[in-house]
Design an enzyme around this catalytic site. Structure first.
Site, PDB file in Angstrom:
ATOM      1  CD1 TRP A  31      -2.684  -1.628   1.061  1.00  0.00           C
ATOM      2  CD2 TRP A  31      -3.556   0.227   0.725  1.00  0.00           C
ATOM      3  NE1 TRP A  31      -3.937  -1.665   0.599  1.00  0.00           N
ATOM      4  CE2 TRP A  31      -4.666  -0.389   0.665  1.00  0.00           C
ATOM      5  CE3 TRP A  31      -3.547   1.849   0.658  1.00  0.00           C
ATOM      6  CZ2 TRP A  31      -5.782  -0.080   0.381  1.00  0.00           C
ATOM      7  CZ3 TRP A  31      -4.893   2.170   0.285  1.00  0.00           C
ATOM      8  CH2 TRP A  31      -5.868   1.371   0.486  1.00  0.00           C
ATOM      9  CG  PHE A  66      -3.838  -5.460   9.784  1.00  0.00           C
ATOM     10  CD1 PHE A  66      -4.167  -4.892  11.016  1.00  0.00           C
ATOM     11  CD2 PHE A  66      -4.256  -6.654   9.928  1.00  0.00           C
ATOM     12  CE1 PHE A  66      -4.520  -5.590  12.267  1.00  0.00           C
ATOM     13  CE2 PHE A  66      -4.874  -7.376  11.020  1.00  0.00           C
ATOM     14  CZ  PHE A  66      -4.799  -6.709  12.162  1.00  0.00           C
ATOM     15  CB  CYS A  89       3.216   4.490   4.070  1.00  0.00           C
ATOM     16  SG  CYS A  89       2.475   6.219   3.803  1.00  0.00           S
ATOM     17  CB  VAL A  90      -1.466   3.815   7.623  1.00  0.00           C
ATOM     18  CG1 VAL A  90      -3.109   4.025   7.746  1.00  0.00           C
ATOM     19  CG2 VAL A  90      -0.831   2.423   8.097  1.00  0.00           C
ATOM     20  CG  ASP A  94     -13.127  10.708   3.424  1.00  0.00           C
ATOM     21  OD1 ASP A  94     -12.302  11.547   3.772  1.00  0.00           O
ATOM     22  OD2 ASP A  94     -13.704  10.702   2.219  1.00  0.00           O
ATOM     23  CB  THR A  95     -13.960   5.548   7.479  1.00  0.00           C
ATOM     24  OG1 THR A  95     -12.533   4.716   7.131  1.00  0.00           O
ATOM     25  CG2 THR A  95     -14.643   5.590   6.020  1.00  0.00           C
ATOM     26  CG  HIS A  97      -9.566   1.255   7.344  1.00  0.00           C
ATOM     27  ND1 HIS A  97      -8.510   1.010   6.875  1.00  0.00           N
ATOM     28  CD2 HIS A  97     -10.215   0.158   7.607  1.00  0.00           C
ATOM     29  CE1 HIS A  97      -8.269  -0.128   6.662  1.00  0.00           C
ATOM     30  NE2 HIS A  97      -9.277  -0.947   6.969  1.00  0.00           N
ATOM     31  CE1 TYR A 122       4.617   1.420  14.908  1.00  0.00           C
ATOM     32  CE2 TYR A 122       5.509   3.599  14.501  1.00  0.00           C
ATOM     33  CZ  TYR A 122       4.260   2.838  14.699  1.00  0.00           C
ATOM     34  OH  TYR A 122       2.949   3.167  14.619  1.00  0.00           O
ATOM     35  NE  ARG A 136       6.678  13.096   9.325  1.00  0.00           N
ATOM     36  CZ  ARG A 136       5.957  14.357   8.972  1.00  0.00           C
ATOM     37  NH1 ARG A 136       5.796  14.794   7.653  1.00  0.00           N
ATOM     38  NH2 ARG A 136       5.870  15.202   9.873  1.00  0.00           N
TER      39      ARG A 136
HETATM   40  C1  DLZ Z   1      -7.542  -1.001   3.488  1.00  0.00           C
HETATM   41  C2  DLZ Z   1      -6.251  -0.157   3.657  1.00  0.00           C
HETATM   42  C3  DLZ Z   1      -6.475   1.288   3.737  1.00  0.00           C
HETATM   43  C4  DLZ Z   1      -7.833   2.031   3.502  1.00  0.00           C
HETATM   44  N1  DLZ Z   1      -5.438   2.070   3.916  1.00  0.00           N
HETATM   45  C5  DLZ Z   1      -4.272   1.630   3.832  1.00  0.00           C
HETATM   46  C6  DLZ Z   1      -3.183   2.584   4.083  1.00  0.00           C
HETATM   47  O1  DLZ Z   1      -3.204   3.705   3.771  1.00  0.00           O
HETATM   48  N2  DLZ Z   1      -1.983   1.936   4.324  1.00  0.00           N
HETATM   49  C7  DLZ Z   1      -1.773   0.642   4.221  1.00  0.00           C
HETATM   50  O2  DLZ Z   1      -0.565   0.112   4.567  1.00  0.00           O
HETATM   51  N3  DLZ Z   1      -2.690  -0.192   4.430  1.00  0.00           N
HETATM   52  C8  DLZ Z   1      -3.837   0.050   3.955  1.00  0.00           C
HETATM   53  N4  DLZ Z   1      -5.152  -0.602   3.766  1.00  0.00           N
HETATM   54  C9  DLZ Z   1      -4.699  -2.135   3.871  1.00  0.00           C
HETATM   55  C10 DLZ Z   1      -4.602  -2.687   5.189  1.00  0.00           C
HETATM   56  O3  DLZ Z   1      -3.262  -2.543   5.831  1.00  0.00           O
HETATM   57  C11 DLZ Z   1      -4.704  -4.184   5.251  1.00  0.00           C
HETATM   58  O4  DLZ Z   1      -3.772  -4.691   4.053  1.00  0.00           O
HETATM   59  C12 DLZ Z   1      -6.020  -4.834   4.613  1.00  0.00           C
HETATM   60  O5  DLZ Z   1      -7.306  -4.229   5.519  1.00  0.00           O
HETATM   61  C13 DLZ Z   1      -6.147  -6.202   4.588  1.00  0.00           C
HETATM   62  O6  DLZ Z   1      -5.951  -6.763   5.898  1.00  0.00           O
END
Ligand code: DLZ
Length: 160
Positions: A31, A66, A89-90, A94-95, A97, A122, A136
């Site tokens: 992701w 995850f 990287c997350v 909007d939610t 999550h 980490y 970053r």
């Molecule tokens: C589903 C999801 C979303 C919405 N955003 C991200 C993100 O910004 N960064 C990231 O690494 N992963 C994201 N994921 C995927 C979740 O980490 C995970 O792979 C799924 O929920 C399946 O378990």
């Protein structure tokens, strides 16, 4: 916590022990792959700069942040590396999550560290915007991958 006050790539080179012979597992999330690819590059280059051989760095990809927990746990249980670096990287959407993923990954990686088998570093960027992530991963605030590599070396060498 303000990384705006600290460039992630700045460190005292003399404070980093020689990493020759060290083996490192890197788990990297797909992701936001432009960001995680740049973090991986930073970590890889910094590890080799301090003596880790390229063939002693094992890189495994996982679909999302995850899954960093599972990937790191696999490295931990296989026992073939000295440290694990988890890179993801997350970016806030909007939610809620974002909060669940960040919390889950943070707790999961913390739990693995509690096992005391090997350091799990980490390397998760948790950003409100894409711009913050870009800053970053090699932008104006340095590269968190560099910081993770230095941390891995210090943790392994400091506990031998
Ligand atoms: C589903 C999801 C979303 C919405 N955003 C991200 C993100 O910004 N960064 C990231 O690494 N992963 C994201 N994921 C995927 C979740 O980490 C995970 O792979 C799924 O929920 C399946 O378990």
């Amino acid at each position: 916590m303000a990384s705006a006050l600290h460039n992630l790539s700045d460190y005292d080179i003399n404070s980093v022990p020689d990493a020759t012979g060290m083996k490192v597992g890197i788990v990297v999330s797909e992701w936001n792959d432009k960001i995680t690819g740049a973090l991986l590059e930073g970590a890889f280059n910094t590890l080799t700069k301090h003596g880790v051989r390229e063939e002693d760095i094992i890189v495994k990809t996982v679909p999302g942040s995850f899954e960093l927990i599972y990937g790191s746990a696999r490295f931990l249980n296989a026992g073939e590396v000295d440290a694990v670096i988890a890179i993801g990287c997350v970016i806030r959407g909007d939610t809620p999550h974002f909060d669940y993923i960040c919390q889950g990954v943070t707790q999961g990686l913390a739990d693995l560290n509690l096992q005391g088998k090997m350091p799990v570093i980490y390397g998760l960027l948790t950003c409100n915007t894409l711009e913050q992530a870009q800053e970053r991963c090699g932008g104006m605030l340095g590269n968190k991958g560099d910081e993770c590599a230095v941390t891995a070396i210090k943790m392994v060498r400091g506990w031998e």
